[in-house]
Motif scaffolding. Structure first.
Motif, PDB file in Angstrom:
ATOM      1  N   ALA A  41      18.731  44.689  39.212  1.00 21.95           N
ATOM      2  CA  ALA A  41      17.364  43.719  38.917  1.00 21.95           C
ATOM      3  C   ALA A  41      17.676  43.629  37.244  1.00 21.95           C
ATOM      4  CB  ALA A  41      16.347  44.865  39.189  1.00 21.95           C
ATOM      5  N   HIS A  42      18.123  44.498  36.532  1.00 17.18           N
ATOM      6  CA  HIS A  42      18.293  44.213  35.227  1.00 17.18           C
ATOM      7  C   HIS A  42      19.635  43.684  34.795  1.00 17.18           C
ATOM      8  CE1 HIS A  42      15.054  46.814  34.770  1.00 17.18           C
ATOM      9  NE2 HIS A  42      14.805  46.402  33.479  1.00 17.18           N
ATOM     10  N   GLY A  43      20.140  42.709  35.762  1.00 21.76           N
ATOM     11  CA  GLY A  43      21.341  41.979  35.605  1.00 21.76           C
ATOM     12  C   GLY A  43      22.551  42.344  35.413  1.00 21.76           C
ATOM     13  N   LEU A  44      22.919  43.782  35.775  1.00 17.70           N
ATOM     14  CA  LEU A  44      24.302  44.285  35.574  1.00 17.70           C
ATOM     15  C   LEU A  44      25.183  44.263  36.977  1.00 17.70           C
ATOM     16  CD1 LEU A  44      23.024  47.927  34.172  1.00 17.70           C
ATOM     17  CD2 LEU A  44      23.737  45.693  32.931  1.00 17.70           C
ATOM     18  N   ASP A  45      26.311  44.196  36.543  1.00  9.30           N
ATOM     19  CA  ASP A  45      27.330  44.170  37.690  1.00  9.30           C
ATOM     20  C   ASP A  45      27.373  45.815  38.290  1.00  9.30           C
ATOM     21  OD1 ASP A  45      28.069  41.512  37.803  1.00  9.30           O
ATOM     22  OD2 ASP A  45      29.455  42.181  36.057  1.00  9.30           O
ATOM     23  N   VAL A  46      27.230  45.852  39.503  1.00  9.90           N
ATOM     24  CA  VAL A  46      27.244  47.380  40.124  1.00  9.90           C
ATOM     25  C   VAL A  46      28.263  47.559  40.839  1.00  9.90           C
ATOM     26  CG1 VAL A  46      25.735  49.025  41.035  1.00  9.90           C
ATOM     27  CG2 VAL A  46      24.746  47.236  39.534  1.00  9.90           C
ATOM     28  N   THR A  47      28.940  48.873  40.774  1.00 11.77           N
ATOM     29  CA  THR A  47      29.966  49.244  41.930  1.00 11.77           C
ATOM     30  C   THR A  47      29.148  50.329  42.513  1.00 11.77           C
ATOM     31  OG1 THR A  47      31.279  50.615  40.090  1.00 11.77           O
ATOM     32  CG2 THR A  47      32.001  48.314  40.910  1.00 11.77           C
ATOM     33  N   ALA A  48      29.507  50.614  43.520  1.00 16.01           N
ATOM     34  CA  ALA A  48      28.887  51.988  44.209  1.00 16.01           C
ATOM     35  C   ALA A  48      30.204  52.644  45.110  1.00 16.01           C
ATOM     36  CB  ALA A  48      27.641  51.513  44.980  1.00 16.01           C
ATOM     37  N   TRP A  49      29.864  54.030  45.379  1.00 10.74           N
ATOM     38  CA  TRP A  49      30.797  54.507  46.370  1.00 10.74           C
ATOM     39  C   TRP A  49      29.938  55.798  46.791  1.00 10.74           C
ATOM     40  CZ3 TRP A  49      32.253  59.953  46.368  1.00 10.74           C
ATOM     41  CH2 TRP A  49      33.243  60.217  47.340  1.00 10.74           C
ATOM     42  N   ASP A  50      30.050  55.883  48.156  1.00  7.45           N
ATOM     43  CA  ASP A  50      29.638  56.971  48.826  1.00  7.45           C
ATOM     44  C   ASP A  50      30.340  57.196  50.284  1.00  7.45           C
ATOM     45  OD1 ASP A  50      26.180  58.062  49.452  1.00  7.45           O
ATOM     46  OD2 ASP A  50      27.684  58.175  51.061  1.00  7.45           O
ATOM     47  N   PRO A  51      30.503  58.296  50.461  1.00  5.29           N
ATOM     48  CA  PRO A  51      31.656  58.724  51.531  1.00  5.29           C
ATOM     49  C   PRO A  51      30.801  58.790  52.850  1.00  5.29           C
ATOM     50  CG  PRO A  51      30.824  60.831  50.637  1.00  5.29           C
ATOM     51  CD  PRO A  51      30.422  59.868  49.645  1.00  5.29           C
ATOM     52  N   ALA A  52      29.589  58.786  53.108  1.00  2.76           N
ATOM     53  CA  ALA A  52      28.994  58.636  54.368  1.00  2.76           C
ATOM     54  C   ALA A  52      29.402  57.495  55.344  1.00  2.76           C
ATOM     55  CB  ALA A  52      27.483  58.847  54.245  1.00  2.76           C
ATOM     56  N   PRO A  53      29.623  57.616  56.410  1.00  2.12           N
ATOM     57  CA  PRO A  53      29.693  56.275  57.327  1.00  2.12           C
ATOM     58  C   PRO A  53      28.586  55.444  57.353  1.00  2.12           C
ATOM     59  CG  PRO A  53      30.057  58.547  58.435  1.00  2.12           C
ATOM     60  CD  PRO A  53      29.775  58.901  57.303  1.00  2.12           C
ATOM     61  N   GLY A  54      28.565  54.185  57.272  1.00  2.00           N
ATOM     62  CA  GLY A  54      27.567  53.556  57.212  1.00  2.00           C
ATOM     63  C   GLY A  54      26.774  53.293  56.045  1.00  2.00           C
ATOM     64  N   ALA A  55      27.372  53.856  54.762  1.00  2.00           N
ATOM     65  CA  ALA A  55      26.764  54.028  53.488  1.00  2.00           C
ATOM     66  C   ALA A  55      26.454  52.573  52.918  1.00  2.00           C
ATOM     67  CB  ALA A  55      27.406  54.773  52.616  1.00  2.00           C
ATOM     68  N   GLU A  56      27.159  51.780  53.270  1.00  2.00           N
ATOM     69  CA  GLU A  56      27.109  50.294  52.401  1.00  2.00           C
ATOM     70  C   GLU A  56      25.956  49.423  53.196  1.00  2.00           C
ATOM     71  OE1 GLU A  56      30.506  47.806  52.108  1.00  2.00           O
ATOM     72  OE2 GLU A  56      29.420  46.140  51.440  1.00  2.00           O
ATOM     73  N   ALA A  57      25.854  49.596  54.394  1.00  2.00           N
ATOM     74  CA  ALA A  57      24.894  48.864  55.196  1.00  2.00           C
ATOM     75  C   ALA A  57      23.489  49.587  54.750  1.00  2.00           C
ATOM     76  CB  ALA A  57      24.950  49.120  56.776  1.00  2.00           C
ATOM     77  N   ALA A  58      23.600  50.891  54.855  1.00  2.00           N
ATOM     78  CA  ALA A  58      22.265  51.794  54.133  1.00  2.00           C
ATOM     79  C   ALA A  58      22.009  51.234  52.817  1.00  2.00           C
ATOM     80  CB  ALA A  58      22.415  52.932  54.576  1.00  2.00           C
ATOM     81  N   LEU A  59      22.993  51.112  51.814  1.00  2.00           N
ATOM     82  CA  LEU A  59      22.627  50.807  50.603  1.00  2.00           C
ATOM     83  C   LEU A  59      21.880  49.382  50.375  1.00  2.00           C
ATOM     84  CD1 LEU A  59      22.723  51.169  47.485  1.00  2.00           C
ATOM     85  CD2 LEU A  59      25.085  50.692  47.367  1.00  2.00           C
ATOM     86  N   ALA A  88       9.603  44.341  45.305  1.00  2.00           N
ATOM     87  CA  ALA A  88       8.861  44.648  44.296  1.00  2.00           C
ATOM     88  C   ALA A  88       9.421  44.352  42.993  1.00  2.00           C
ATOM     89  CB  ALA A  88       8.643  46.235  44.764  1.00  2.00           C
ATOM     90  N   LEU A  89      10.840  44.416  42.896  1.00  2.00           N
ATOM     91  CA  LEU A  89      11.479  44.198  41.710  1.00  2.00           C
ATOM     92  C   LEU A  89      11.278  42.750  40.992  1.00  2.00           C
ATOM     93  CD1 LEU A  89      14.653  46.271  42.526  1.00  2.00           C
ATOM     94  CD2 LEU A  89      13.139  46.666  40.601  1.00  2.00           C
ATOM     95  N   GLU A  90      11.133  41.810  42.182  1.00  2.00           N
ATOM     96  CA  GLU A  90      10.876  40.384  41.773  1.00  2.00           C
ATOM     97  C   GLU A  90       9.444  40.501  41.021  1.00  2.00           C
ATOM     98  OE1 GLU A  90      13.354  37.598  44.800  1.00  2.00           O
ATOM     99  OE2 GLU A  90      11.746  38.568  45.730  1.00  2.00           O
ATOM    100  N   ARG A  91       8.503  41.160  41.886  1.00  2.00           N
ATOM    101  CA  ARG A  91       7.029  41.159  41.130  1.00  2.00           C
ATOM    102  C   ARG A  91       7.133  41.745  39.764  1.00  2.00           C
ATOM    103  NH1 ARG A  91       5.580  42.395  46.379  1.00  2.00           N
ATOM    104  NH2 ARG A  91       5.618  44.625  46.056  1.00  2.00           N
ATOM    105  N   VAL A  92       8.032  42.803  39.537  1.00  2.00           N
ATOM    106  CA  VAL A  92       8.074  43.293  38.239  1.00  2.00           C
ATOM    107  C   VAL A  92       8.574  42.265  37.223  1.00  2.00           C
ATOM    108  CG1 VAL A  92       8.947  45.259  36.793  1.00  2.00           C
ATOM    109  CG2 VAL A  92       7.982  45.685  39.079  1.00  2.00           C
ATOM    110  N   GLY A  93       9.815  41.866  37.389  1.00  2.00           N
ATOM    111  CA  GLY A  93      10.583  40.638  36.814  1.00  2.00           C
ATOM    112  C   GLY A  93      11.864  41.099  36.795  1.00  2.00           C
ATOM    113  N   LEU A  94      12.516  39.981  37.349  1.00  2.00           N
ATOM    114  CA  LEU A  94      14.093  40.157  37.087  1.00  2.00           C
ATOM    115  C   LEU A  94      14.713  39.785  35.925  1.00  2.00           C
ATOM    116  CD1 LEU A  94      14.881  38.825  40.709  1.00  2.00           C
ATOM    117  CD2 LEU A  94      14.810  41.419  40.065  1.00  2.00           C
ATOM    118  N   ALA A  95      15.791  40.346  35.493  1.00  2.00           N
ATOM    119  CA  ALA A  95      16.764  39.879  34.328  1.00  2.00           C
ATOM    120  C   ALA A  95      17.331  38.690  34.698  1.00  2.00           C
ATOM    121  CB  ALA A  95      17.558  40.686  34.095  1.00  2.00           C
ATOM    122  N   LYS A  96      17.635  37.711  33.740  1.00  2.00           N
ATOM    123  CA  LYS A  96      18.370  36.640  34.123  1.00  2.00           C
ATOM    124  C   LYS A  96      19.705  36.688  34.802  1.00  2.00           C
ATOM    125  CE  LYS A  96      19.518  32.262  31.581  1.00  2.00           C
ATOM    126  NZ  LYS A  96      20.488  32.125  30.545  1.00  2.00           N
ATOM    127  N   GLY A  97      19.828  36.010  35.678  1.00  2.00           N
ATOM    128  CA  GLY A  97      21.220  36.114  36.433  1.00  2.00           C
ATOM    129  C   GLY A  97      21.095  37.401  37.431  1.00  2.00           C
TER     130      GLY A  97
END
Ligand SMILES: NC(=O)c1ccc[n+]([C@@H]2O[C@H](COP(=O)([O-])OP(=O)(O)OC[C@H]3O[C@@H](n4cnc5c(N)ncnc54)[C@H](O)[C@@H]3O)[C@@H](O)[C@H]2O)c1
Length: 193
Positions: A24-42, A52-61
């Motif tokens: 929401a603050h306009g960063l590039d994010v990488t994530a890792w989690d060893p649990a099966p199905g973690a990507e879909a859950a994330l 909710a983040l849109e209501r608070v206000g998103l950074a450009k991009g």
């Protein structure tokens, strides 16, 4: 210190919250989690937080498309400027994970842990750059609640603590510096009381 890429290790309740806030603050994010199905859950957790983040206000991009879920710890942290670990609260697990993380991270990267009840000097004992390691203890849901308690271990540099405080402020948080390494820090002790 300029943070462009944020890495999240562990994408459960707290890790998903960090990922959502960083996106929401306009960063590039990488994530890792060893649990099966973690990507879909994330991705589902990010989608759930986004209105909710849109209501608070998103950074450009800012966009959930800037999240990349990767297959290894090394890939997750290789290009990251700021790394936030939110793995299960077990000292042996965090000790081994942080040794691996600190070997793979850029030497100038800051490494943070969301941990609640352990002591940073203990689980950063095998870290290659302990001076760059801090705790940033957040509150759930991390994408909305701004408090983050920041503290270092015995070998953390003052510069790193200051840089981490600035980074957390740059993603809309209110960092509170904790001067003494005690389990539970300040806010959880007050809540418990
Ligand atoms: N839940 C809270 O309210 C809260 C608040 C502040 C801090 N914390 C701290 O945040 C951390 C994570 O807590 P949580 O509530 O998100 O737990 P969680 O169980 O929801 O998530 C932990 C995630 O870590 C993953 N994982 C398992 N082994 C791993 C490994 N070796 N490396 C990386 N990830 C691994 C799991 O698959 C899971 O997705 C803990 O240290 C906890 O003390 C929790």
């Amino acid at each position: 210190m300029q943070v462009k890429q944020f890495a999240a290790l562990g994408a459960g309740v707290i890790g998903s919250g960090w990922v959502s806030r960083a996106l929401a603050h306009g960063l590039d994010v990488t994530a890792w989690d060893p649990a099966p199905g973690a990507e879909a859950a994330l991705r589902a957790n990010v989608a759930n937080a986004w209105p909710a983040l849109e209501r608070v206000g998103l950074a450009k991009g800012a966009s959930p498309d800037r999240l990349r879920v990767v297959a290894t710890v090394e890939e997750c942290v290789a290009d990251a400027d700021f790394i936030q670990e939110s793995a299960p609260e077990r000292v042996e697990l965090k000790l081994a994970l942080h040794e691996r993380v600190s070997r793979a991270a850029k030497p100038e990267a800051i490494i943070g842990s969301s941990m609640s009840g352990l002591l940073p000097s203990k689980f950063y004992a095998s870290a290659v750059h302990p001076e760059r390691c801090i705790v940033g203890h957040p509150f759930n849901p991390v994408y909305l609640l701004p408090l983050v308690e920041v503290l270092g271990g015995e070998r953390t540099s003052g510069e790193t603590i200051d840089a981490a405080m600035s980074f957390y402020a740059s993603i809309g948080m209110r960092p509170l510096k904790v001067r003494k390494e005690v389990p539970g820090f300040v806010a959880d002790r007050l809540l418990e009381a």
